[in-house]
Design a protein around this motif. Structure first.
Motif, PDB file in Angstrom:
ATOM      1  N   ILE A 191     -34.312  -7.158  37.919  1.00  0.00           N
ATOM      2  CA  ILE A 191     -35.423  -7.297  36.972  1.00  0.00           C
ATOM      3  C   ILE A 191     -35.188  -8.533  36.100  1.00  0.00           C
ATOM      4  CG2 ILE A 191     -36.580  -6.270  34.968  1.00  0.00           C
ATOM      5  CD1 ILE A 191     -36.043  -3.505  36.314  1.00  0.00           C
ATOM      6  N   LYS A 192     -33.964  -8.716  35.626  1.00  0.00           N
ATOM      7  CA  LYS A 192     -33.625  -9.894  34.813  1.00  0.00           C
ATOM      8  C   LYS A 192     -33.822 -11.178  35.605  1.00  0.00           C
ATOM      9  CE  LYS A 192     -30.139  -7.586  31.971  1.00  0.00           C
ATOM     10  NZ  LYS A 192     -28.692  -7.480  31.700  1.00  0.00           N
ATOM     11  N   THR A 193     -33.354 -11.198  36.844  1.00  0.00           N
ATOM     12  CA  THR A 193     -33.482 -12.389  37.690  1.00  0.00           C
ATOM     13  C   THR A 193     -34.949 -12.734  37.914  1.00  0.00           C
ATOM     14  OG1 THR A 193     -31.381 -11.927  38.788  1.00  0.00           O
ATOM     15  CG2 THR A 193     -32.923 -13.358  39.962  1.00  0.00           C
ATOM     16  N   PHE A 194     -35.756 -11.735  38.220  1.00  0.00           N
ATOM     17  CA  PHE A 194     -37.182 -11.973  38.450  1.00  0.00           C
ATOM     18  C   PHE A 194     -37.852 -12.489  37.180  1.00  0.00           C
ATOM     19  CE2 PHE A 194     -36.629 -10.260  42.477  1.00  0.00           C
ATOM     20  CZ  PHE A 194     -37.811 -10.044  43.167  1.00  0.00           C
ATOM     21  N   ASP A 220     -37.542   0.248  33.111  1.00  0.00           N
ATOM     22  CA  ASP A 220     -38.128   0.777  34.345  1.00  0.00           C
ATOM     23  C   ASP A 220     -37.118   0.895  35.482  1.00  0.00           C
ATOM     24  OD1 ASP A 220     -40.797   0.821  33.254  1.00  0.00           O
ATOM     25  OD2 ASP A 220     -40.863  -1.359  33.545  1.00  0.00           O
ATOM     26  N   ALA A 221     -35.899   0.437  35.270  1.00  0.00           N
ATOM     27  CA  ALA A 221     -34.920   0.382  36.358  1.00  0.00           C
ATOM     28  C   ALA A 221     -34.689   1.748  37.002  1.00  0.00           C
ATOM     29  CB  ALA A 221     -33.605  -0.208  35.864  1.00  0.00           C
ATOM     30  N   GLN A 222     -34.625   2.790  36.210  1.00  0.00           N
ATOM     31  CA  GLN A 222     -34.340   4.116  36.783  1.00  0.00           C
ATOM     32  C   GLN A 222     -35.466   4.595  37.695  1.00  0.00           C
ATOM     33  OE1 GLN A 222     -32.616   6.869  34.104  1.00  0.00           O
ATOM     34  NE2 GLN A 222     -32.291   8.384  35.689  1.00  0.00           N
ATOM     35  N   ILE A 223     -36.724   4.442  37.286  1.00  0.00           N
ATOM     36  CA  ILE A 223     -37.823   4.872  38.151  1.00  0.00           C
ATOM     37  C   ILE A 223     -37.955   3.939  39.352  1.00  0.00           C
ATOM     38  CG2 ILE A 223     -39.632   3.708  36.824  1.00  0.00           C
ATOM     39  CD1 ILE A 223     -39.961   7.007  38.834  1.00  0.00           C
ATOM     40  N   LEU A 224     -37.648   2.661  39.179  1.00  0.00           N
ATOM     41  CA  LEU A 224     -37.665   1.762  40.332  1.00  0.00           C
ATOM     42  C   LEU A 224     -36.601   2.176  41.339  1.00  0.00           C
ATOM     43  CD1 LEU A 224     -38.303  -1.746  38.729  1.00  0.00           C
ATOM     44  CD2 LEU A 224     -39.936  -0.231  39.872  1.00  0.00           C
ATOM     45  N   GLN A 225     -35.471   2.659  40.848  1.00  0.00           N
ATOM     46  CA  GLN A 225     -34.433   3.162  41.749  1.00  0.00           C
ATOM     47  C   GLN A 225     -34.972   4.339  42.564  1.00  0.00           C
ATOM     48  OE1 GLN A 225     -31.223   5.514  40.141  1.00  0.00           O
ATOM     49  NE2 GLN A 225     -29.745   4.564  41.539  1.00  0.00           N
ATOM     50  N   VAL A 226     -35.677   5.240  41.925  1.00  0.00           N
ATOM     51  CA  VAL A 226     -36.261   6.399  42.616  1.00  0.00           C
ATOM     52  C   VAL A 226     -37.267   5.936  43.669  1.00  0.00           C
ATOM     53  CG1 VAL A 226     -37.738   8.436  42.300  1.00  0.00           C
ATOM     54  CG2 VAL A 226     -35.881   7.974  40.687  1.00  0.00           C
ATOM     55  N   LEU A 227     -38.112   4.998  43.287  1.00  0.00           N
ATOM     56  CA  LEU A 227     -39.135   4.508  44.220  1.00  0.00           C
ATOM     57  C   LEU A 227     -38.506   3.759  45.388  1.00  0.00           C
ATOM     58  CD1 LEU A 227     -41.782   3.405  41.585  1.00  0.00           C
ATOM     59  CD2 LEU A 227     -41.957   5.342  43.164  1.00  0.00           C
ATOM     60  N   LEU A 228     -37.531   2.923  45.110  1.00  0.00           N
ATOM     61  CA  LEU A 228     -36.852   2.214  46.192  1.00  0.00           C
ATOM     62  C   LEU A 228     -36.146   3.191  47.132  1.00  0.00           C
ATOM     63  CD1 LEU A 228     -35.547  -0.840  44.204  1.00  0.00           C
ATOM     64  CD2 LEU A 228     -37.058  -0.936  46.200  1.00  0.00           C
ATOM     65  N   SER A 287     -27.906   0.881  42.819  1.00  0.00           N
ATOM     66  CA  SER A 287     -27.626   1.434  41.494  1.00  0.00           C
ATOM     67  C   SER A 287     -28.660   0.951  40.477  1.00  0.00           C
ATOM     68  CB  SER A 287     -26.228   1.009  41.021  1.00  0.00           C
ATOM     69  OG  SER A 287     -26.219  -0.383  40.743  1.00  0.00           O
ATOM     70  N   VAL A 288     -28.780   1.685  39.402  1.00  0.00           N
ATOM     71  CA  VAL A 288     -29.668   1.281  38.306  1.00  0.00           C
ATOM     72  C   VAL A 288     -29.223  -0.070  37.770  1.00  0.00           C
ATOM     73  CG1 VAL A 288     -30.426   1.851  35.957  1.00  0.00           C
ATOM     74  CG2 VAL A 288     -30.339   3.641  37.708  1.00  0.00           C
ATOM     75  N   GLU A 289     -27.919  -0.290  37.669  1.00  0.00           N
ATOM     76  CA  GLU A 289     -27.396  -1.563  37.173  1.00  0.00           C
ATOM     77  C   GLU A 289     -27.825  -2.717  38.070  1.00  0.00           C
ATOM     78  OE1 GLU A 289     -25.507   1.239  37.629  1.00  0.00           O
ATOM     79  OE2 GLU A 289     -25.402   1.760  35.503  1.00  0.00           O
ATOM     80  N   PHE A 290     -27.766  -2.507  39.379  1.00  0.00           N
ATOM     81  CA  PHE A 290     -28.194  -3.532  40.330  1.00  0.00           C
ATOM     82  C   PHE A 290     -29.671  -3.853  40.120  1.00  0.00           C
ATOM     83  CE2 PHE A 290     -30.145  -4.695  44.365  1.00  0.00           C
ATOM     84  CZ  PHE A 290     -29.353  -5.761  44.773  1.00  0.00           C
ATOM     85  N   ILE A 291     -30.487  -2.825  40.001  1.00  0.00           N
ATOM     86  CA  ILE A 291     -31.928  -3.034  39.817  1.00  0.00           C
ATOM     87  C   ILE A 291     -32.203  -3.719  38.485  1.00  0.00           C
ATOM     88  CG2 ILE A 291     -34.156  -1.849  39.598  1.00  0.00           C
ATOM     89  CD1 ILE A 291     -32.926   0.207  41.671  1.00  0.00           C
TER      90      ILE A 291
END
Length: 147
Positions: free
Chosen positions: A35-38, A11-19, A27-31
């Motif tokens: 996600i991993k941390t959460f 979901d990282a790519q769509i979360l990037q769009v939403l953010l 970046s997608v990598e940051f997101i």
């Protein structure tokens, strides 16, 4: 049909769009790292609302223990519905889902912060039964300073 689930790395790519729609550019990598941390922290959640195969929105939620009162509280940090899905009760569903998780976790209240310029968001939260509690202080810390 609307389905709410915990966010996954895919979901990282769509979360990037939403953010980005909220004004946060990462970046997608940051997101993905977030996600991993959460996922590793039992007090943090990222939920996505899915309609068919598409992610329609997301909400991040933090459980915050309290020392001075019996009930803990939950904080919504981010809530965004993809533009084409707005007005379809996706935000209401995400918020109701987060409230239920908070109740199950022993929280007796929810809070969130919404920037002053987000007037439509303010109307949405008021319509969901939230009240305006207009005092909020913050300080940005210089994270480049090492001890």
């Amino acid at each position: 049909m609307l389905k709410i689930r915990e966010a996954e790395l895919k979901d990282a790519q769509i979360l990037q769009v939403l953010l980005d729609q909220l004004g946060y550019v990462e970046s997608v990598e940051f997101i993905m790292s977030k996600i991993k941390t959460f996922a590793e922290d039992p007090h943090q959640y990222i939920f996505v609302a899915q309609i068919g195969a598409e992610v329609a929105g997301f909400l991040s939620l933090s459980m915050i223990p309290q020392i001075a009162v019996a009930g803990d509280f939950a904080r919504v940090a981010y809530l965004c519905v993809e533009k084409k899905f707005r007005g379809q009760k996706v935000g209401q569903a995400l918020l109701a889902y987060a409230e239920e998780i908070a109740r199950q976790r022993g929280c007796d209240r929810m809070e969130l912060h919404s920037s002053d310029h987000r007037k439509l968001a303010h109307q949405f939260y008021l319509a969901q039964g939230y009240e305006d509690a207009p005092k909020y202080f913050r300080k940005f810390l210089d994270t480049s300073v090492k001890k």
